[in-house]
Motif scaffolding. Sequence first.
Motif, PDB file in Angstrom:
ATOM      1  N   LEU A  20       0.625  -1.528   0.207  1.00  0.00           N
ATOM      2  CA  LEU A  20       0.109  -0.110  -0.102  1.00  0.00           C
ATOM      3  C   LEU A  20       1.377   1.613   0.297  1.00  0.00           C
ATOM      4  CD1 LEU A  20      -2.783  -1.180   2.454  1.00  0.00           C
ATOM      5  CD2 LEU A  20      -3.277  -0.654  -0.060  1.00  0.00           C
ATOM      6  N   GLY A  21       1.999   1.200   0.389  1.00  0.00           N
ATOM      7  CA  GLY A  21       2.774   2.466   0.373  1.00  0.00           C
ATOM      8  C   GLY A  21       2.552   2.970   1.834  1.00  0.00           C
ATOM      9  N   ARG A  22       2.261   2.493   2.450  1.00  0.00           N
ATOM     10  CA  ARG A  22       2.482   3.012   3.912  1.00  0.00           C
ATOM     11  C   ARG A  22       3.165   2.615   4.955  1.00  0.00           C
ATOM     12  NH1 ARG A  22      -0.146   6.240   1.328  1.00  0.00           N
ATOM     13  NH2 ARG A  22      -2.427   6.832   1.311  1.00  0.00           N
ATOM     14  N   SER A  23       3.386   3.495   5.911  1.00  0.00           N
ATOM     15  CA  SER A  23       3.931   2.438   7.838  1.00  0.00           C
ATOM     16  C   SER A  23       3.296   1.294   8.175  1.00  0.00           C
ATOM     17  CB  SER A  23       4.227   3.086   8.326  1.00  0.00           C
ATOM     18  OG  SER A  23       2.908   4.327   8.688  1.00  0.00           O
ATOM     19  N   THR A  24       3.928   0.854   8.454  1.00  0.00           N
ATOM     20  CA  THR A  24       3.075  -0.578   9.751  1.00  0.00           C
ATOM     21  C   THR A  24       2.091  -0.294  10.427  1.00  0.00           C
ATOM     22  OG1 THR A  24       5.275  -2.219   8.932  1.00  0.00           O
ATOM     23  CG2 THR A  24       3.511  -2.546  10.765  1.00  0.00           C
ATOM     24  N   GLN A  25       2.611   1.257  11.013  1.00  0.00           N
ATOM     25  CA  GLN A  25       1.609   1.667  12.006  1.00  0.00           C
ATOM     26  C   GLN A  25       0.730   2.261  11.158  1.00  0.00           C
ATOM     27  OE1 GLN A  25       1.819   1.316  15.126  1.00  0.00           O
ATOM     28  NE2 GLN A  25       0.000   2.447  15.451  1.00  0.00           N
ATOM     29  N   ARG A  26       0.141   2.724  10.012  1.00  0.00           N
ATOM     30  CA  ARG A  26      -1.137   2.965   9.251  1.00  0.00           C
ATOM     31  C   ARG A  26      -1.733   2.127   8.767  1.00  0.00           C
ATOM     32  NH1 ARG A  26      -5.063   5.439   8.950  1.00  0.00           N
ATOM     33  NH2 ARG A  26      -5.992   5.862   7.129  1.00  0.00           N
ATOM     34  N   VAL A  27      -0.918   0.694   8.613  1.00  0.00           N
ATOM     35  CA  VAL A  27      -1.653  -0.286   8.423  1.00  0.00           C
ATOM     36  C   VAL A  27      -2.369  -0.833   9.189  1.00  0.00           C
ATOM     37  CG1 VAL A  27      -1.784  -2.442   7.408  1.00  0.00           C
ATOM     38  CG2 VAL A  27      -0.351  -0.842   5.978  1.00  0.00           C
ATOM     39  N   ARG A  28      -1.864  -0.731  10.841  1.00  0.00           N
ATOM     40  CA  ARG A  28      -2.750  -0.984  11.733  1.00  0.00           C
ATOM     41  C   ARG A  28      -3.888  -0.182  12.037  1.00  0.00           C
ATOM     42  NH1 ARG A  28       0.714  -4.890  14.266  1.00  0.00           N
ATOM     43  NH2 ARG A  28       2.595  -5.344  13.463  1.00  0.00           N
ATOM     44  N   SER A  29      -4.055   1.050  11.788  1.00  0.00           N
ATOM     45  CA  SER A  29      -4.741   2.079  11.880  1.00  0.00           C
ATOM     46  C   SER A  29      -5.900   1.839  11.321  1.00  0.00           C
ATOM     47  CB  SER A  29      -4.269   3.365  11.565  1.00  0.00           C
ATOM     48  OG  SER A  29      -2.998   3.844  12.916  1.00  0.00           O
ATOM     49  N   MET A  30      -5.518   1.597   9.880  1.00  0.00           N
ATOM     50  CA  MET A  30      -6.557   1.087   8.835  1.00  0.00           C
ATOM     51  C   MET A  30      -7.125   0.305   9.367  1.00  0.00           C
ATOM     52  SD  MET A  30      -3.353   1.937   5.611  1.00  0.00           S
ATOM     53  CE  MET A  30      -5.381   1.918   4.542  1.00  0.00           C
ATOM     54  N   ILE A  31      -6.857  -1.059   9.737  1.00  0.00           N
ATOM     55  CA  ILE A  31      -7.583  -2.528  10.348  1.00  0.00           C
ATOM     56  C   ILE A  31      -8.089  -1.906  11.525  1.00  0.00           C
ATOM     57  CG2 ILE A  31      -7.217  -4.376  12.113  1.00  0.00           C
ATOM     58  CD1 ILE A  31      -4.391  -4.798  10.358  1.00  0.00           C
ATOM     59  N   TRP A  32      -8.081  -0.992  12.026  1.00  0.00           N
ATOM     60  CA  TRP A  32      -8.482  -0.381  13.712  1.00  0.00           C
ATOM     61  C   TRP A  32      -9.649   0.465  13.101  1.00  0.00           C
ATOM     62  CZ3 TRP A  32     -10.297   4.440  15.835  1.00  0.00           C
ATOM     63  CH2 TRP A  32     -10.798   3.925  17.430  1.00  0.00           C
ATOM     64  N   GLY A  34     -10.786   0.365  10.470  1.00  0.00           N
ATOM     65  CA  GLY A  34     -12.243  -0.700   9.639  1.00  0.00           C
ATOM     66  C   GLY A  34     -11.825  -0.475   8.629  1.00  0.00           C
ATOM     67  N   LYS A  35     -11.140  -0.696   8.009  1.00  0.00           N
ATOM     68  CA  LYS A  35     -10.914  -0.018   6.030  1.00  0.00           C
ATOM     69  C   LYS A  35     -10.221  -1.471   5.650  1.00  0.00           C
ATOM     70  CE  LYS A  35     -10.116   5.511   6.320  1.00  0.00           C
ATOM     71  NZ  LYS A  35      -9.455   6.374   6.466  1.00  0.00           N
ATOM     72  N   LEU A  36      -9.358  -2.003   6.698  1.00  0.00           N
ATOM     73  CA  LEU A  36      -8.478  -3.421   6.536  1.00  0.00           C
ATOM     74  C   LEU A  36      -9.442  -4.259   6.951  1.00  0.00           C
ATOM     75  CD1 LEU A  36      -5.520  -2.532   5.769  1.00  0.00           C
ATOM     76  CD2 LEU A  36      -6.624  -3.220   4.050  1.00  0.00           C
ATOM     77  N   ASP A  37      -9.441  -5.286   6.330  1.00  0.00           N
ATOM     78  CA  ASP A  37     -10.161  -6.464   7.264  1.00  0.00           C
ATOM     79  C   ASP A  37      -8.216  -7.106   7.752  1.00  0.00           C
ATOM     80  OD1 ASP A  37     -12.724  -6.183   6.460  1.00  0.00           O
ATOM     81  OD2 ASP A  37     -12.341  -7.488   4.716  1.00  0.00           O
ATOM     82  N   ALA A  38      -8.710  -8.068   9.322  1.00  0.00           N
ATOM     83  CA  ALA A  38      -7.828  -8.986   9.511  1.00  0.00           C
ATOM     84  C   ALA A  38      -8.529  -9.233  10.481  1.00  0.00           C
ATOM     85  CB  ALA A  38      -6.775  -7.528  10.502  1.00  0.00           C
ATOM     86  N   VAL A  39      -7.235 -11.235  10.435  1.00  0.00           N
ATOM     87  CA  VAL A  39      -8.128 -12.133  11.470  1.00  0.00           C
ATOM     88  C   VAL A  39      -6.328 -12.134  12.151  1.00  0.00           C
ATOM     89  CG1 VAL A  39      -8.945 -13.239   9.373  1.00  0.00           C
ATOM     90  CG2 VAL A  39      -6.785 -13.641   9.623  1.00  0.00           C
ATOM     91  N   ILE A  40      -7.365 -12.395  13.998  1.00  0.00           N
ATOM     92  CA  ILE A  40      -6.458 -12.584  14.251  1.00  0.00           C
ATOM     93  C   ILE A  40      -5.978 -13.931  15.292  1.00  0.00           C
ATOM     94  CG2 ILE A  40      -5.964 -12.150  17.560  1.00  0.00           C
ATOM     95  CD1 ILE A  40      -7.555  -9.800  17.188  1.00  0.00           C
ATOM     96  N   PRO A  42      -2.635 -16.640  16.515  1.00  0.00           N
ATOM     97  CA  PRO A  42      -1.761 -17.094  17.600  1.00  0.00           C
ATOM     98  C   PRO A  42      -0.308 -16.328  17.259  1.00  0.00           C
ATOM     99  CG  PRO A  42      -2.554 -19.060  16.887  1.00  0.00           C
ATOM    100  CD  PRO A  42      -3.029 -17.900  15.745  1.00  0.00           C
ATOM    101  N   LEU A  43       0.384 -15.935  16.011  1.00  0.00           N
ATOM    102  CA  LEU A  43       1.233 -15.461  15.355  1.00  0.00           C
ATOM    103  C   LEU A  43       0.668 -13.727  15.779  1.00  0.00           C
ATOM    104  CD1 LEU A  43       3.064 -18.194  13.806  1.00  0.00           C
ATOM    105  CD2 LEU A  43       3.419 -16.897  15.584  1.00  0.00           C
ATOM    106  N   GLY A  44       0.074 -13.274  15.367  1.00  0.00           N
ATOM    107  CA  GLY A  44      -0.950 -11.778  15.274  1.00  0.00           C
ATOM    108  C   GLY A  44      -2.098 -11.679  14.130  1.00  0.00           C
ATOM    109  N   LYS A  45      -2.411 -10.277  14.546  1.00  0.00           N
ATOM    110  CA  LYS A  45      -2.842 -10.420  12.750  1.00  0.00           C
ATOM    111  C   LYS A  45      -2.595 -10.109  11.498  1.00  0.00           C
ATOM    112  CE  LYS A  45      -5.303  -6.758  15.869  1.00  0.00           C
ATOM    113  NZ  LYS A  45      -5.409  -5.532  16.118  1.00  0.00           N
ATOM    114  N   LEU A  46      -3.264 -11.206  10.837  1.00  0.00           N
ATOM    115  CA  LEU A  46      -3.075 -11.047   9.177  1.00  0.00           C
ATOM    116  C   LEU A  46      -4.157 -10.292   8.602  1.00  0.00           C
ATOM    117  CD1 LEU A  46      -1.738 -14.963   9.050  1.00  0.00           C
ATOM    118  CD2 LEU A  46      -0.375 -12.790   9.496  1.00  0.00           C
TER     119      LEU A  46
END
Length: 64
Positions: A20-32, A34-40, A42-46
């Motif tokens: 996406l050309g963004r930072s990892t922190q921005r991607v985590r914000s986008m998950i929070w 609701g702009k990106l889906d994620a599954v939790i 045991p190793l973290g979010k995918l």
Amino acid sequence: MATTTLPGDYLTPAQAAEALGRSTQRVRSMIWEGKLDAVITPLGKLIPRESVERLLAAREQVAG
């Protein structure tokens, strides 16, 4: 603009950030936000590849 094809069914936040050309922190914000889906796992979010591709496609439509 060329279509981006991402390998695998799920991406780590770092892989999604690179695609996406963004930072990892921005991607985590986008998950929070609701702009990106994620599954939790045991190793973290995918992030489903389709979620990243959908965001990239929407971005291409806006850019024209």
